[in-house]
Motif scaffolding. Structure first.
Motif, mmCIF file in Angstrom:
data_model
loop_
_atom_site.group_PDB
_atom_site.id
_atom_site.type_symbol
_atom_site.label_atom_id
_atom_site.label_comp_id
_atom_site.label_asym_id
_atom_site.label_seq_id
_atom_site.Cartn_x
_atom_site.Cartn_y
_atom_site.Cartn_z
ATOM 1 N N GLY A 129 0.823 -1.202 0.000
ATOM 2 C CA GLY A 129 0.000 0.000 0.000
ATOM 3 C C GLY A 129 0.852 1.246 0.000
ATOM 4 N N PHE A 130 0.903 1.921 1.144
ATOM 5 C CA PHE A 130 1.651 3.162 1.291
ATOM 6 C C PHE A 130 2.888 2.914 2.149
ATOM 7 N N SER A 131 4.053 3.067 1.574
ATOM 8 C CA SER A 131 5.307 2.940 2.309
ATOM 9 C C SER A 131 6.368 3.762 1.594
ATOM 10 N N THR A 132 7.538 3.871 2.192
ATOM 11 C CA THR A 132 8.601 4.675 1.597
ATOM 12 C C THR A 132 9.130 4.081 0.299
ATOM 13 N N THR A 133 8.878 2.797 0.078
ATOM 14 C CA THR A 133 9.401 2.128 -1.123
ATOM 15 C C THR A 133 8.308 1.679 -2.089
ATOM 16 N N SER A 134 7.060 1.996 -1.811
ATOM 17 C CA SER A 134 5.953 1.482 -2.615
ATOM 18 C C SER A 134 5.853 2.174 -3.962
ATOM 19 N N ASP A 135 6.036 1.400 -5.033
ATOM 20 C CA ASP A 135 5.871 1.907 -6.397
ATOM 21 C C ASP A 135 4.500 1.551 -6.964
ATOM 22 N N VAL A 136 3.597 1.095 -6.103
ATOM 23 C CA VAL A 136 2.251 0.763 -6.551
ATOM 24 C C VAL A 136 1.563 2.017 -7.080
ATOM 25 N N VAL A 137 1.002 1.908 -8.265
ATOM 26 C CA VAL A 137 0.258 3.017 -8.861
ATOM 27 C C VAL A 137 -1.203 2.895 -8.423
ATOM 28 N N LEU A 138 -1.712 3.932 -7.805
ATOM 29 C CA LEU A 138 -3.083 3.887 -7.304
ATOM 30 C C LEU A 138 -4.081 3.850 -8.455
ATOM 31 N N GLU A 139 -5.100 2.985 -8.289
ATOM 32 C CA GLU A 139 -6.151 2.841 -9.296
ATOM 33 C C GLU A 139 -7.501 2.799 -8.600
ATOM 34 N N PRO A 140 -8.541 3.283 -9.264
ATOM 35 C CA PRO A 140 -9.880 3.188 -8.684
ATOM 36 C C PRO A 140 -10.232 1.740 -8.349
ATOM 37 N N GLY A 141 -10.829 1.532 -7.203
ATOM 38 C CA GLY A 141 -11.201 0.193 -6.758
ATOM 39 C C GLY A 141 -10.244 -0.408 -5.765
ATOM 40 N N MET A 142 -9.083 0.206 -5.583
ATOM 41 C CA MET A 142 -8.176 -0.265 -4.539
ATOM 42 C C MET A 142 -8.735 0.107 -3.166
ATOM 43 N N VAL A 143 -8.568 -0.785 -2.205
ATOM 44 C CA VAL A 143 -8.973 -0.521 -0.821
ATOM 45 C C VAL A 143 -7.719 -0.589 0.041
ATOM 46 N N LEU A 144 -7.477 0.474 0.804
ATOM 47 C CA LEU A 144 -6.253 0.560 1.589
ATOM 48 C C LEU A 144 -6.527 1.188 2.951
ATOM 49 N N THR A 145 -5.578 1.010 3.865
ATOM 50 C CA THR A 145 -5.637 1.695 5.150
ATOM 51 C C THR A 145 -4.726 2.915 5.111
ATOM 52 N N VAL A 146 -5.064 3.910 5.923
ATOM 53 C CA VAL A 146 -4.204 5.079 6.127
ATOM 54 C C VAL A 146 -4.030 5.219 7.629
ATOM 55 N N GLU A 147 -2.800 4.979 8.130
ATOM 56 C CA GLU A 147 -2.614 4.822 9.572
ATOM 57 C C GLU A 147 -1.280 5.384 10.087
ATOM 58 N N PRO A 148 -1.122 6.697 10.060
ATOM 59 C CA PRO A 148 0.100 7.274 10.626
ATOM 60 C C PRO A 148 0.115 7.109 12.147
#
Length: 360
Positions: free
Chosen positions: A303-322
């Protein structure tokens, strides 16, 4: 539903010049066939889909796997049975899930497969499909999120003096199931005081004390899809330092959610929250990624990390947790579940995020 997933998988198989794919990761077997047991193998060819099960699951597989031929085996390993079936299919190239097949199982496969069938390692073929959730999956995830929200609303007023971290975790787990969850998405975290500075702390017998943070990280599993939410509250009146740290985490999360949009990289969103926390003097106290994919698995992919090259696309489900974690003092994490939309992000967990101070 499963047929559409198989069509997309076969397109990948064609691109990689694979005649058949041996699927051994149980979550991927469920995704492609609907099978909910714990042991099976799936062979997908250009024409059909075959699931191998032992007698414990024969009836179950025939009821659940309407798009697959069911093959029973007995007295041999699942991999040996899969190899024997592959030998009968007239294929010359068999792909296997390299990240989920043990060395021992691979040796078993190679021992039992015909010499003229070439084995091809693959990675993330099914997981790549699982990144984008369809409407059915999103509906189940919304329900799992709603159960988690309802559970939080139900328990927040029941946290009392004399309770331990374990008591809080047990109350959350009971409430999740009472509200319709099939089970907890993962081991519930209830961590107070110094223990809240451990991002993945296990609940202890420690009794809640006034002046502490209480961090609660939990989720509901509903029809095999998961939610994941964290809320941190203060036990008694919050100090100025506690209010400051809490607000930094909340602002970081809101900024990151606002930045989510199709086409952006996972590491770009991570940077929004991380750089803000660092600018406020707590960069060294945020030591994990900003979030992960969510679905059949709680950690359903990058998901979201310092090394994530994942390209966000509609339909992805992710957490946001700082989070900010200060050893010996305490920690704050605020986590929500979001769906990437055509224009940004939709937050599907709705529990209040302003700092709550509980009077014990």
């Amino acid at each position: 539903m499963h047929d559409n997933r198989l069509i997309k998988l076969r397109q990948q198989m064609d691109e990689r010049h694979i005649d058949a794919l041996l699927v051994t990761r149980i979550q991927n077997i469920f995704y492609l066939s609907g099978f909910t047991g714990s042991t099976a193998a799936l062979i997908v060819t250009s024409e059909d889909c075959r699931i191998l099960v032992d007698p414990r699951y024969s009836v179950q597989a025939r009821c659940e796997c309407l798009n697959a031929q069911v093959h029973d085996y007995f007295g041999k390993s699942t991999i040996a049975a899969a190899a024997e079936l592959a030998n009968e299919l007239g294929i010359t190239r068999l792909g296997y899930e390299a990240d989920h097949l043990t060395v021992s199982s691979f040796r078993d496969l190679r021992k039992n497969i015909r010499a003229d069938i070439k084995l091809r390692s693959t990675r993330n073929m099914v997981e790549n499909l699982r990144r984008i959730k369809d409407e059915h999956e999103i509906g189940l995830t919304r329900r799992a999120a709603a159960i988690a929200d309802q559970a939080y609303a139900s328990i927040i007023g029941e946290i009392k003096s004399g309770m331990s971290e374990k008591d809080v975790a047990l109350m959350i787990d009971f409430t999740l199931r009472k509200l319709g969850a099939d089970k907890e998405a993962f081991e519930t975290i209830a961590a107070a005081g110094p223990n809240s500075a451990c991002p993945h702390a296990s609940p202890t017998d420690a009794v809640l004390q006034p002046g502490q943070f209480l961090k609660m990280d939990f989720g509901a599993r509903y029809k095999h899809y998961n939610s994941d939410i964290t809320r941190t509250v203060c036990l008694g009146e919050a100090s100025d330092r506690q209010r400051k740290v809490y607000q930094i985490v909340l602002d970081a999360q809101l900024k990151a959610i606002e930045a989510i949009a199709p086409g952006k990289l996972g590491k770009d969103i991570d940077a929004v929250a991380r750089e803000y926390i660092a600018s406020m003097g707590y960069g060294e106290n945020f030591g994990h990624g900003l979030g992960h994919a969510l679905g059949i698995d709680v950690h359903d992919g990058v998901g979201f990390s310092t090394t994530s090259d994942v390209v966000l696309e509609p339909g992805m489900v992710l957490t946001v947790e700082p989070g900010i974690y200060i050893e010996g003092w305490g920690g704050v994490r605020i986590e929500d579940d979001v769906i990437v939309t055509e224009t940004g992000a939709e937050v599907i967990t709705a529990s209040p995020k302003q700092l709550v101070c509980l009077q014990l």
